[in-house]
Design a protein around this motif. Structure first.
Motif, PDB file in Angstrom:
ATOM      1  N   MET A 102       5.157  -0.949  10.396  1.00  0.00           N
ATOM      2  CA  MET A 102       5.862  -2.112   9.867  1.00  0.00           C
ATOM      3  C   MET A 102       5.166  -2.808   8.701  1.00  0.00           C
ATOM      4  SD  MET A 102       8.860  -2.661  11.179  1.00  0.00           S
ATOM      5  CE  MET A 102       9.062  -0.901  10.910  1.00  0.00           C
ATOM      6  N   ILE A 103       4.079  -2.212   8.166  1.00  0.00           N
ATOM      7  CA  ILE A 103       3.454  -2.830   6.998  1.00  0.00           C
ATOM      8  C   ILE A 103       4.430  -2.843   5.823  1.00  0.00           C
ATOM      9  CG2 ILE A 103       2.469  -0.727   6.019  1.00  0.00           C
ATOM     10  CD1 ILE A 103       0.709  -4.141   6.184  1.00  0.00           C
ATOM     11  N   TYR A 104       5.377  -1.937   5.821  1.00  0.00           N
ATOM     12  CA  TYR A 104       6.376  -1.902   4.745  1.00  0.00           C
ATOM     13  C   TYR A 104       7.235  -3.158   4.766  1.00  0.00           C
ATOM     14  CZ  TYR A 104       4.915   2.896   4.272  1.00  0.00           C
ATOM     15  OH  TYR A 104       4.150   4.012   4.069  1.00  0.00           O
ATOM     16  N   LYS A 105       7.642  -3.556   5.925  1.00  0.00           N
ATOM     17  CA  LYS A 105       8.418  -4.788   6.073  1.00  0.00           C
ATOM     18  C   LYS A 105       7.583  -5.992   5.663  1.00  0.00           C
ATOM     19  CE  LYS A 105      10.934  -7.396   9.656  1.00  0.00           C
ATOM     20  NZ  LYS A 105      12.300  -7.340   9.090  1.00  0.00           N
ATOM     21  N   THR A 106       6.309  -6.001   6.067  1.00  0.00           N
ATOM     22  CA  THR A 106       5.403  -7.102   5.723  1.00  0.00           C
ATOM     23  C   THR A 106       5.286  -7.266   4.218  1.00  0.00           C
ATOM     24  OG1 THR A 106       4.111  -6.705   7.743  1.00  0.00           O
ATOM     25  CG2 THR A 106       3.049  -7.991   5.999  1.00  0.00           C
ATOM     26  N   VAL A 107       5.095  -6.156   3.522  1.00  0.00           N
ATOM     27  CA  VAL A 107       4.921  -6.197   2.071  1.00  0.00           C
ATOM     28  C   VAL A 107       6.219  -6.548   1.357  1.00  0.00           C
ATOM     29  CG1 VAL A 107       4.462  -4.758   0.045  1.00  0.00           C
ATOM     30  CG2 VAL A 107       2.958  -4.616   2.040  1.00  0.00           C
ATOM     31  N   ALA A 108       7.301  -5.914   1.760  1.00  0.00           N
ATOM     32  CA  ALA A 108       8.547  -5.996   0.994  1.00  0.00           C
ATOM     33  C   ALA A 108       9.233  -7.343   1.111  1.00  0.00           C
ATOM     34  CB  ALA A 108       9.489  -4.885   1.441  1.00  0.00           C
ATOM     35  N   GLU A 109       9.360  -7.850   2.307  1.00  0.00           N
ATOM     36  CA  GLU A 109      10.197  -9.031   2.498  1.00  0.00           C
ATOM     37  C   GLU A 109       9.653 -10.263   1.803  1.00  0.00           C
ATOM     38  OE1 GLU A 109      12.779  -8.094   6.456  1.00  0.00           O
ATOM     39  OE2 GLU A 109      11.062  -9.422   6.701  1.00  0.00           O
ATOM     40  N   GLY A 110       8.352 -10.371   1.713  1.00  0.00           N
ATOM     41  CA  GLY A 110       7.787 -11.505   0.996  1.00  0.00           C
ATOM     42  C   GLY A 110       8.132 -11.491  -0.476  1.00  0.00           C
ATOM     43  N   LEU A 111       8.444 -10.301  -0.991  1.00  0.00           N
ATOM     44  CA  LEU A 111       8.779 -10.141  -2.409  1.00  0.00           C
ATOM     45  C   LEU A 111      10.282 -10.130  -2.647  1.00  0.00           C
ATOM     46  CD1 LEU A 111       6.195  -7.318  -3.180  1.00  0.00           C
ATOM     47  CD2 LEU A 111       6.016  -9.719  -3.858  1.00  0.00           C
ATOM     48  N   GLY A 112      11.056 -10.356  -1.592  1.00  0.00           N
ATOM     49  CA  GLY A 112      12.501 -10.340  -1.732  1.00  0.00           C
ATOM     50  C   GLY A 112      13.085  -8.946  -1.767  1.00  0.00           C
ATOM     51  N   ILE A 113      12.304  -7.945  -1.410  1.00  0.00           N
ATOM     52  CA  ILE A 113      12.770  -6.559  -1.332  1.00  0.00           C
ATOM     53  C   ILE A 113      13.264  -6.313   0.090  1.00  0.00           C
ATOM     54  CG2 ILE A 113      12.097  -4.133  -1.525  1.00  0.00           C
ATOM     55  CD1 ILE A 113       9.810  -5.157  -3.421  1.00  0.00           C
ATOM     56  N   ASN A 114      14.436  -5.765   0.232  1.00  0.00           N
ATOM     57  CA  ASN A 114      15.029  -5.558   1.548  1.00  0.00           C
ATOM     58  C   ASN A 114      14.565  -4.241   2.160  1.00  0.00           C
ATOM     59  OD1 ASN A 114      16.693  -7.943   1.346  1.00  0.00           O
ATOM     60  ND2 ASN A 114      18.023  -6.798  -0.031  1.00  0.00           N
ATOM     61  N   ILE A 115      14.416  -4.251   3.473  1.00  0.00           N
ATOM     62  CA  ILE A 115      14.089  -3.040   4.221  1.00  0.00           C
ATOM     63  C   ILE A 115      15.347  -2.576   4.949  1.00  0.00           C
ATOM     64  CG2 ILE A 115      12.844  -2.145   6.223  1.00  0.00           C
ATOM     65  CD1 ILE A 115      11.097  -2.304   3.785  1.00  0.00           C
ATOM     66  N   LYS A 116      15.683  -1.314   4.762  1.00  0.00           N
ATOM     67  CA  LYS A 116      16.755  -0.694   5.525  1.00  0.00           C
ATOM     68  C   LYS A 116      16.147   0.456   6.322  1.00  0.00           C
ATOM     69  CE  LYS A 116      20.819  -0.046   3.721  1.00  0.00           C
ATOM     70  NZ  LYS A 116      21.886   0.471   2.823  1.00  0.00           N
ATOM     71  N   TYR A 117      16.623   0.636   7.555  1.00  0.00           N
ATOM     72  CA  TYR A 117      16.036   1.636   8.438  1.00  0.00           C
ATOM     73  C   TYR A 117      16.907   2.882   8.517  1.00  0.00           C
ATOM     74  CZ  TYR A 117      13.156  -2.261  10.030  1.00  0.00           C
ATOM     75  OH  TYR A 117      12.289  -3.319  10.090  1.00  0.00           O
ATOM     76  N   TYR A 118      16.254   4.040   8.567  1.00  0.00           N
ATOM     77  CA  TYR A 118      16.937   5.270   8.965  1.00  0.00           C
ATOM     78  C   TYR A 118      16.284   5.752  10.250  1.00  0.00           C
ATOM     79  CZ  TYR A 118      12.992   7.819   6.786  1.00  0.00           C
ATOM     80  OH  TYR A 118      11.740   8.301   6.449  1.00  0.00           O
ATOM     81  N   ASN A 119      17.066   6.360  11.104  1.00  0.00           N
ATOM     82  CA  ASN A 119      16.620   6.669  12.453  1.00  0.00           C
ATOM     83  C   ASN A 119      15.880   8.000  12.547  1.00  0.00           C
ATOM     84  OD1 ASN A 119      17.657   4.342  13.760  1.00  0.00           O
ATOM     85  ND2 ASN A 119      19.710   5.231  13.739  1.00  0.00           N
ATOM     86  N   LEU A 120      14.912   8.026  13.453  1.00  0.00           N
ATOM     87  CA  LEU A 120      14.266   9.261  13.876  1.00  0.00           C
ATOM     88  C   LEU A 120      14.835   9.648  15.236  1.00  0.00           C
ATOM     89  CD1 LEU A 120      10.538   8.530  12.913  1.00  0.00           C
ATOM     90  CD2 LEU A 120      12.396   9.406  11.476  1.00  0.00           C
ATOM     91  N   LEU A 121      14.739  10.920  15.583  1.00  0.00           N
ATOM     92  CA  LEU A 121      15.390  11.456  16.787  1.00  0.00           C
ATOM     93  C   LEU A 121      14.343  11.802  17.846  1.00  0.00           C
ATOM     94  CD1 LEU A 121      17.843  13.801  14.865  1.00  0.00           C
ATOM     95  CD2 LEU A 121      18.387  11.579  15.902  1.00  0.00           C
ATOM     96  N   PRO A 122      14.204  10.970  18.870  1.00  0.00           N
ATOM     97  CA  PRO A 122      13.154  11.203  19.873  1.00  0.00           C
ATOM     98  C   PRO A 122      13.312  12.517  20.628  1.00  0.00           C
ATOM     99  CG  PRO A 122      14.661   9.471  20.578  1.00  0.00           C
ATOM    100  CD  PRO A 122      14.975   9.753  19.151  1.00  0.00           C
ATOM    101  N   ASP A 123      14.539  12.980  20.802  1.00  0.00           N
ATOM    102  CA  ASP A 123      14.758  14.222  21.540  1.00  0.00           C
ATOM    103  C   ASP A 123      14.573  15.467  20.674  1.00  0.00           C
ATOM    104  OD1 ASP A 123      15.300  12.828  23.884  1.00  0.00           O
ATOM    105  OD2 ASP A 123      17.421  12.609  23.371  1.00  0.00           O
ATOM    106  N   GLN A 124      14.266  15.257  19.389  1.00  0.00           N
ATOM    107  CA  GLN A 124      13.985  16.371  18.478  1.00  0.00           C
ATOM    108  C   GLN A 124      12.614  16.190  17.819  1.00  0.00           C
ATOM    109  OE1 GLN A 124      17.220  17.477  15.817  1.00  0.00           O
ATOM    110  NE2 GLN A 124      18.713  16.511  17.179  1.00  0.00           N
TER     111      GLN A 124
END
Length: 444
Positions: free
Chosen positions: A141-163
């Protein structure tokens, strides 16, 4: 933000917007836990991603000696170039030759104050306020920490636990829009411990190429791979996608406190151009360059550390992963997912089998209070109903922790009778079993 008029009789000093909007999710959760460990049991923290915490893993003598010698040089006490001393950047370029089919130039290397600083520079140089960066979920989550303070949005893509935590390719492509500045790929993964093969990396690159989106490759755990797996740098597979690779000494050399990281620019077709390279140089001047003591030692560290040291560390962590997996798959209501590398394991908490807890955070908090074992809840990685453990602790401590976790699960898992009342089809209960034992995906 309102401005006070000149001559105001009152103090009006506020934190900046950047400061107010900067949050480290892991720190926020850890520091706000409202629970004390069981005073009768020594606390076992399986939460901190620092391999040096317990003192059982240490760098080899060659690394320590390199810093001793660096300390004798006058130049190791002075400011260096913002991007780093040429000799140090040459050493990183040579050390990282596996990342490209072409020669890496020292001009492609920017030294940073740890890999987290490299991540900050990579995001800051490529994204503006209002744009978005795609980050894996679960992910660091360091990406969220860095980005949001600068007004850059974080969007998530999913990983597959069963794969084995592969990228959900359809979901990744669906997240891309006109404002997407970069895709982050963490390989090997924190927190999952997945290691992607060339085929899967090519699938990710195909999406980036079709949509003309550059990639930030977080490869701080490069070479941290277990038996029958192989690390492949994303940049070594890319044909046309520009990649900013973030790496450093932190994990592989067991020296996180030395704060030495780097960015390597892989841009075969000059897509990023001079502007991004100049931008990285500009951003590097904000801290006047990283630690010169470690910079001067870097050529010796990268060239003289014996391969046997790396092999021993990875073998130890792999054995720890096997130990934790064997212990915790017997814990009722849990499903550990065996990692392929890095130094973590993600464990599913089948929360429906623990109805006294609203979520995995309450589960983790109560486990601290009763068993003095602290794991990071999935909320720290935007992934509920899971927890992460660190595998770098000594063997006896990890075994003790796993046994305590198992006891905790047995103490709190729903009884057979209650479970039948909730849902008679939820799980098959063995007729001779005292507790519900998790046999794998059937309890999902």
């Amino acid at each position: 933000m309102s401005r006070r008029s000149r001559g105001s009789n009152t103090w009006e000093v506020r934190a900046s917007t950047l400061a107010r909007n900067t949050h480290n999710l892991i720190r926020d959760i850890v520091e706000n836990l409202q629970v004390e460990p069981n005073p009768n049991k020594q606390l076992i923290a399986l939460s901190v991603g620092d391999p040096t915490t317990f003192g059982n893993l240490n760098p080899p003598e060659q690394v320590i000696q390199a810093v001793r010698e660096s300390n004798e040089w006058l130049s190791s006490r002075s400011y260096g170039p913002a991007k780093g001393h040429l000799e140090a950047r040459e050493a990183v370029a040579k050390y990282s030759a596996h990342q490209s089919n072409e020669e890496i130039s020292p001009e492609d290397v920017v030294l940073c104050s740890g890999c987290s600083h490299a991540i900050e520079l990579a995001i800051t140089v490529i994204a503006d306020s209002g744009q978005n960066v795609l980050v894996p979920r679960p992910g660091f989550m360091i990406y969220k920490t860095v980005a949001e303070g600068l007004g850059i949005n974080i969007k998530y893509y999913n990983l597959l636990p069963d794969q084995q935590w592969k990228v959900d390719l359809e979901d990744l492509e669906n997240q891309i829009d006109d404002d997407t500045a970069a895709i982050v790929v963490i390989n090997p993964s924190n927190p999952c411990g997945s290691v992607y093969n060339k085929e899967h990396l090519s699938e990710i690159l195909d999406i980036a190429s079709r949509n003309h989106v550059p990639i930030i490759a977080d490869e701080i755990y490069e070479h941290f791979v277990f038996s029958n797996h192989e690390f492949t740098a994303l940049s070594a597979v890319s044909k046309d996608v520009p990649i900013l690779t973030c790496g450093g000494l932190t994990k592989r050399f067991l020296v996180p406190g030395w704060r030495m990281g780097w960015i390597i620019i892989h841009d075969r077709h000059n897509v990023l151009g001079k502007e991004v390279r100049k931008g990285l140089s500009n951003l590097a001047t904000r801290i006047l360059g990283p630690n010169t003591l470690i910079q001067r030692a870097l050529p010796a560290i990268l060239s003289c550390t014996p391969q046997s040291f790396f092999d021993d560390v990875v073998l130890f962590i792999e054995n720890q992963a096997k130990l934790a997996y064997d212990e915790l798959r017997r814990a009722p209501g849990l499903r550990p997912i065996m990692p392929q590398g890095a130094m973590y394991m993600m464990i599913e908490i089948k929360t429906s089998l623990f109805p006294s807890f609203k979520n995995e955070l309450q589960f983790v908090e109560r486990m601290v209070a009763e068993q003095s074992v602290f794991c990071l809840p999935g909320q720290c990685f935007a992934y509920p109903n899971f927890m992460r453990i660190v595998l770098t602790v000594p063997e006896d401590i990890l075994r003790e922790a796993c046994q305590r976790i198992t006891i905790f699960c047995k103490d709190h898992i729903v009884s057979r009778e209650t479970l039948k009342e909730i849902d008679s089809n939820l799980v098959n209960v063995s007729s001779d079993s005292e507790v519900i034992c998790d046999s794998g995906p059937a309890l999902a």
